[in-house]
Write an enzyme that holds these catalytic residues in place. Structure first.
Site, PDB file in Angstrom:
ATOM      1  N   HIS A 132       0.833  -1.207   0.000  1.00 47.88           N
ATOM      2  CA  HIS A 132       0.000   0.000   0.000  1.00 47.88           C
ATOM      3  C   HIS A 132       0.869   1.258   0.000  1.00 47.88           C
ATOM      4  O   HIS A 132       0.655   2.184   0.784  1.00 47.88           O
ATOM      5  CB  HIS A 132      -0.951  -0.013   1.197  1.00 47.88           C
ATOM      6  CG  HIS A 132      -2.083  -0.993   1.066  1.00 47.88           C
ATOM      7  ND1 HIS A 132      -3.095  -0.843   0.156  1.00 47.88           N
ATOM      8  CD2 HIS A 132      -2.335  -2.169   1.715  1.00 47.88           C
ATOM      9  CE1 HIS A 132      -3.943  -1.867   0.249  1.00 47.88           C
ATOM     10  NE2 HIS A 132      -3.495  -2.692   1.179  1.00 47.88           N
ATOM     11  N   LYS A 135      -5.755  -3.714  -4.646  1.00 43.97           N
ATOM     12  CA  LYS A 135      -4.408  -4.111  -4.231  1.00 43.97           C
ATOM     13  C   LYS A 135      -3.446  -3.826  -5.367  1.00 43.97           C
ATOM     14  O   LYS A 135      -3.553  -4.405  -6.444  1.00 43.97           O
ATOM     15  CB  LYS A 135      -4.356  -5.599  -3.862  1.00 43.97           C
ATOM     16  CG  LYS A 135      -5.164  -5.960  -2.615  1.00 43.97           C
ATOM     17  CD  LYS A 135      -6.616  -6.189  -2.940  1.00 43.97           C
ATOM     18  CE  LYS A 135      -7.428  -6.550  -1.690  1.00 43.97           C
ATOM     19  NZ  LYS A 135      -8.875  -6.619  -1.995  1.00 43.97           N
ATOM     20  N   ASP A 163      -0.378  -5.195   5.461  1.00 39.87           N
ATOM     21  CA  ASP A 163      -1.376  -6.066   4.833  1.00 39.87           C
ATOM     22  C   ASP A 163      -1.265  -6.051   3.308  1.00 39.87           C
ATOM     23  O   ASP A 163      -0.734  -5.123   2.713  1.00 39.87           O
ATOM     24  CB  ASP A 163      -2.784  -5.634   5.248  1.00 39.87           C
ATOM     25  CG  ASP A 163      -3.069  -4.182   4.875  1.00 39.87           C
ATOM     26  OD1 ASP A 163      -2.240  -3.313   5.208  1.00 39.87           O
ATOM     27  OD2 ASP A 163      -4.111  -3.903   4.246  1.00 39.87           O
ATOM     28  N   GLU A 164      -1.793  -7.098   2.723  1.00 36.70           N
ATOM     29  CA  GLU A 164      -2.083  -7.194   1.298  1.00 36.70           C
ATOM     30  C   GLU A 164      -0.894  -6.915   0.384  1.00 36.70           C
ATOM     31  O   GLU A 164      -1.018  -6.251  -0.646  1.00 36.70           O
ATOM     32  CB  GLU A 164      -3.261  -6.270   0.939  1.00 36.70           C
ATOM     33  CG  GLU A 164      -4.546  -6.670   1.649  1.00 36.70           C
ATOM     34  CD  GLU A 164      -5.734  -5.802   1.281  1.00 36.70           C
ATOM     35  OE1 GLU A 164      -6.858  -6.328   1.276  1.00 36.70           O
ATOM     36  OE2 GLU A 164      -5.539  -4.604   1.020  1.00 36.70           O
ATOM     37  N   VAL A 165       0.269  -7.433   0.730  1.00 33.06           N
ATOM     38  CA  VAL A 165       1.425  -7.342  -0.172  1.00 33.06           C
ATOM     39  C   VAL A 165       1.224  -8.327  -1.321  1.00 33.06           C
ATOM     40  O   VAL A 165       0.876  -9.495  -1.096  1.00 33.06           O
ATOM     41  CB  VAL A 165       2.738  -7.657   0.583  1.00 33.06           C
ATOM     42  CG1 VAL A 165       3.926  -7.623  -0.378  1.00 33.06           C
ATOM     43  CG2 VAL A 165       2.940  -6.684   1.733  1.00 33.06           C
TER      44      VAL A 165
END
Length: 536
Positions: A266, A292, A329-331
């Site tokens: 992010h 993402k 988060d959300e790599v």
């Protein structure tokens, strides 16, 4: 009196007390309330009695009364009126945030072991006043406060509201308005999501492009998975002076601000500002789309580590809280799988996978944060577990163990993941997305579902209950561009989450909550808050 009559009398008294207590419309619902006959008559001649240690609370209370009575309230050292008592000996009984509030026909006494406890006692007192007291003229009126006794303390010490301003910047006044309502509801943590792919909202003096470039995007996606755009740019950020002002405003309301600076994912807004920060080498614009993003901070580059540490140093200096949220988060690990530089770093450090590298990086950041007398918090991806459907084909092998001092912000996954976190010694804030995300509509999370949330998951061994710090409710703002829309998503559900965090589980009662909410909504109407008007 025979046994049957005794039972009937006891039942009658119990129902009578329940009926009277139902008239005490305080949210979150207090631990113990008893009501007696009679009233304290509050008017513009009522005095506030306090000592120097509770002066700030006396001034806060005076400002509330002045709004309604439209006259400066006088102070005195003793006598009848509203007395504020700071009594540290009460801590064993009601903790640092608890309070005692009692009223007779002659006076009102609010006590706390700390000024925070006193402040929360004042918030309960405020809710005993008419809903329009602070917005209408009561200068020639008398307000009747029932004779009562309240003993109260919170169930959880972490009662948070999160605002995402990266996706849509709202500004200082809406934030202060939110802090006011958090204070009324005894919420004590404002989690401020300040950086993400779609905007960087905090001034960092060493890296001015973060706001010169990163706070501006050319356009905004109109709806999910749509190529349509709003058709105008979006921008905004807080200077450090503005942030200091908001921090002080929150401090006065006994609210701690926890900043979130996202890493390693992010990060598009930061990478657009300084393209050498990224993995891909192709990111030059702040994202106008939500979702993402493929790029992330290049954790294999020592210059990137220096950049992140420089940013964190300014964050440490700015925010008095000893906790910093790093997101985590959300790599998108596909990008790391395809990067020679990242793969070389994995081999150099003897790691097992891109996920292992994220943990390796996260531990380095945690160590740096601790060296600066702070503590790291992150979303539960920092545990290295597979929680996303897009990770099913990725190498998720993990050898590195996350630093045990990290606070896990749980948002997605199973009880098994919470168990793993607490058994490994981590403290947890529970923000399960299906129960606490305020951007979800009222069909997904109706008010009753929000109220039913329990931060301690069903099935968790009770010996780990103390490691559940509490809860957060999250206002993600991808599709919530205006303050009016934001308020509709937040209110009234924020009141439900406040009661989840404060009220003892055995005292929760949804029907009583709804009755009390009616009074609170009248207050919101007076303040022009655009609350959602359906309980369904």
């Amino acid at each position: 009196m025979n046994t049957l009559n005794i039972k009937l009398t006891t039942l009658f008294l119990f129902l009578l007390i329940r009926t009277v207590n139902a008239q005490i419309n305080i949210i979150p619902r207090p631990m113990e309330v008893s009501v007696s006959d009679g009233f304290f008559k509050l008017n513009n001649k009522t005095k506030i009695i306090f000592n120097q240690a509770s002066e700030n609370n006396a001034l806060f209370l005076s400002a509330i009364l002045q709004k309604g009575f439209q006259k400066k309230i006088k102070f005195k050292e003793k006598g009848n009126g509203i007395t504020l008592i700071l009594n540290p000996k009460l801590e064993n009984e009601i903790g640092r945030e608890g309070y005692l509030l009692s009223s007779t026909t002659n006076n009102i006494i609010i006590q706390g072991a700390t000024n925070t406890g006193l402040f929360y006692g004042i918030q309960s007192f405020r809710q005993l006043l008419p809903s329009d007291f602070e917005t209408n003229n009561y200068s020639n009126k008398t307000v009747s406060i029932p004779v009562l006794e309240i003993k109260d303390k919170p169930r959880f010490k972490w009662r948070a509201f999160m605002l995402d301003e990266s996706r849509h910047f709202k500004g200082a006044n809406p934030v202060k308005k939110l802090l006011d309502q958090m204070a009324l509801l005894k919420m004590n943590v404002f989690h401020w999501h300040l950086t993400d792919d779609q905007g960087w909202r905090i001034e960092i003096k060493k890296y001015p492009n973060l706001t010169n470039i990163g706070s501006y995007r050319k356009d905004t996606q109109l709806s999910r998975k749509s190529p349509e755009r709003v058709g105008e740019p979006h921008q905004g950020f807080y200077t450090q002076e503005q942030i200091k002002e908001i921090i002080e405003y929150a401090n006065e309301r006994h609210i701690t601000i926890i900043p979130e600076i996202e890493m390693p994912g992010h990060a598009t807004a930061a990478i657009a500002s300084y393209p050498w920060l990224g993995v891909l080498g192709t990111t030059t614009d702040v994202s106008v789309e939500f979702g993402k993003m493929d790029d992330s901070f290049n954790v294999a580059n020592p210059k990137v580590h220096t950049f992140l540490k420089d940013v964190l140093k300014e964050v440490f200096d700015l925010f008095p809280s000893d906790i910093v949220h790093i997101g985590g988060d959300e790599v998108r690990f596909e990008t790391w799988e395809n990067s020679k530089e990242i793969q070389d770093k994995i081999k150099e450090e003897g790691l097992a996978s891109p996920v292992d590298l994220q943990l390796f990086f996260t531990n380095k950041i945690s160590k740096f944060i601790e060296e600066n007398n702070h503590r790291m918090m992150g979303w539960n991806e920092i545990l290295g577990e597979k929680i996303h459907e897009w990770d099913k084909d990725n190498n998720m092998e993990v050898k590195v163990k996350l630093s045990k001092t990290a606070i896990i912000h749980f948002w997605k996954g199973s009880l098994e993941l919470v168990n793993k976190a607490v058994t490994n010694g981590h403290q947890v804030v529970n923000s399960l997305h299906s129960m606490t995300y305020l951007d979800y509509n009222y069909k997904s999370i109706p008010l009753s579902k929000a109220y039913s949330f329990d931060p301690i998951p069903e099935g968790l061994d009770s010996k780990y209950n103390e490691q559940i710090l509490g809860l957060g409710c999250q206002m993600w703002s991808e599709w919530i561009p205006t303050v009016k829309q934001m308020e509709n998503q937040i209110y009234p559900r924020i009141a439900a989450y406040a009661e989840v965090g404060w009220t003892q589980k055995e005292n929760k009662n949804y029907d009583s909550f709804i009755k009390s909410l009616i009074q609170l909504e009248k207050r919101w109407e007076q303040l022009g808050i655009n609350y959602h008007k359906s309980f369904k």
